[in-house]
Design an enzyme around this catalytic site. Structure first.
Site, PDB file in Angstrom:
ATOM      1  CB  SER A  64      -0.903   0.028   1.167  1.00 56.78           C
ATOM      2  OG  SER A  64      -1.999  -0.895   0.869  1.00 56.78           O
ATOM      3  CE  LYS A  67      -3.512   0.637  -1.386  1.00 59.18           C
ATOM      4  NZ  LYS A  67      -4.112  -0.083  -0.290  1.00 59.18           N
ATOM      5  CB  VAL A 261      -0.121  -5.869   4.068  1.00 59.10           C
ATOM      6  CG1 VAL A 261      -1.417  -5.323   5.049  1.00 59.10           C
ATOM      7  CG2 VAL A 261      -0.108  -6.112   2.604  1.00 59.10           C
TER       8      VAL A 261
HETATM    9  N1  GLN Z   1      -2.390  -5.223  -2.073  1.00 61.08           N
HETATM   10  C1  GLN Z   1      -2.945  -5.227  -0.582  1.00 61.08           C
HETATM   11  C2  GLN Z   1      -4.191  -5.372  -0.547  1.00 61.08           C
HETATM   12  O1  GLN Z   1      -4.895  -4.712  -1.521  1.00 61.08           O
HETATM   13  C3  GLN Z   1      -2.659  -3.962   0.157  1.00 61.08           C
HETATM   14  C4  GLN Z   1      -3.056  -3.673   1.449  1.00 61.08           C
HETATM   15  C5  GLN Z   1      -1.959  -2.924   2.301  1.00 61.08           C
HETATM   16  O2  GLN Z   1      -0.931  -2.911   1.918  1.00 61.08           O
HETATM   17  N2  GLN Z   1      -2.487  -2.359   3.441  1.00 61.08           N
HETATM   18  O3  GLN Z   1      -4.998  -5.903   0.125  1.00 61.08           O
END
Ligand code: GLN
Length: 317
Positions: A64, A67, A261
């Site tokens: 994430s 993002k 994550v």
């Molecule tokens: N690719 C992961 C998801 O969509 C990203 C989530 C994260 O890093 N919090 O679940």
């Protein structure tokens, strides 16, 4: 001025010894293979000094954290029209929650929860083929880091593509409200792949410099975005960058940050430094457990906080 190199080295040493390491994410099977023992830390200050320690050159899945870069790109592409598709309030719910979407007619709370990031990816995709959109995101990240070797971990992307049922549900739900313009599978394909970009702490800290330097890329001297936009992205990182752990992160670290994550966190000390930490074990909200603790130590020692202007001596729980 506290010694940055010494602080980074000492904190990485302390973190190596800790046994409370959180839980490595397992809902993306490929991420479950990563060792919880890994720990890396890298800091780039605005003078260009780099201090790094531990596994600071090992690539990990930024998930994430990507993002932040897609939000920057999408704002460059569609400007403030983006805010018709995505809100900018903290969600107070987990990163993959679906409940708010129904009450809010398919408009995600903010660009950093999964639904919001999928909507942002959809904006980048419009007018392109998925491959081109992904190429644009990867080129942008390489440009920011000044490093052409950064790549996507296809095994991680494929792993999430196979198991990302929750994200598929979020995307279909938004599509039913007309919030996504492109075919759901195309948008998700780009989303899973940009989450699977692999970077080291050093590369990530370098890529974050534009947010610490008022929108400028110090390697080229060219603006990436307007200073006002950098300020706003930092604000959203502070309020939304750690999902329902954002308040705790602000309370303890006091700086804008974005977690993933994969166990990474990118943190911005505006006008001072860009910081990346990696420890794969997560807390209950899905944020790096030791990463947050290391950042709390570092930012107190250096006096880096948007809420205080001097180093904090002595530790209290
Ligand atoms: N690719 C992961 C998801 O969509 C990203 C989530 C994260 O890093 N919090 O679940």
């Amino acid at each position: 001025m506290p010694n940055l190199e010494l602080a980074v080295r000492e904190i990485a040493g302390e973190m190596r010894l800790r046994t409370d390491r959180g839980q490595v994410a397992s809902y993306i099977p490929e991420l479950a293979r990563v060792s919880p023992q890994a720990f890396g830390l890298a800091v780039v200050d605005v003078e260009g000094n780099v201090a790094a320690a531990g596994d600071c050159d090992a690539p990990f899945s930024i998930q994430s954290i990507s993002k932040v870069f897609t939000l920057t790109l999408a704002l460059g592409k569609v400007g403030d029209r983006l805010w018709a598709r995505v809100g900018r309030e903290p969600s107070g719910s987990p990163f993959n929650s679906i409940v708010q979407l129904e009450n809010e007619r398919g408009i995600p709370r903010n660009p950093f929860i999964n639904a919001g990031a999928i909507a942002v990816t959809d904006l980048i995709l419009s007018g392109h083929q998925p491959r081109e959109a992904l190429g644009e995101i990867l080129r942008f990240v390489r440009y920011l880091a000044g490093d052409q070797t950064i790549t996507i971990d296809d095994a991680v992307a494929a792993s999430e593509q196979r198991t990302g049922f929750r994200n598929r549900a979020l995307a279909n739900y938004m599509k039913s409200f007309g919030v996504l313009d492109n075919p759901v599978d195309f948008t998700l394909g780009v989303y899973f792949h940009h989450c699977a970009i692999a970077m080291s702490c050093r590369q990530l800290a370098l890529a974050g410099r534009y947010l610490a330097q008022f929108g400028n890329n110090p390697s080229t001297g060219l603006p990436v975005i307007q200073p006002e936009r950098a300020r706003r992205i930092n604000a959203i990182m502070l309020t939304c960058g750690h999902y329902d752990g954002s308040g705790e992160f602000a309370y303890r670290v006091g700086l804008p940050g974005k977690s993933g994550v994969g166990g990474g966190i990118l943190v911005i000390a505006p006008g001072k430094a860009s910081i990346a930490v990696w420890s794969p074990g997560l807390d209950k909200a899905g944020n790096s457990h030791l990463g947050r603790i290391a950042l709390e130590r570092l930012t107190k020692r250096m006096g880096w906080s948007v809420f205080a202007g001097q180093p904090i001596i002595g530790e209290r729980p």
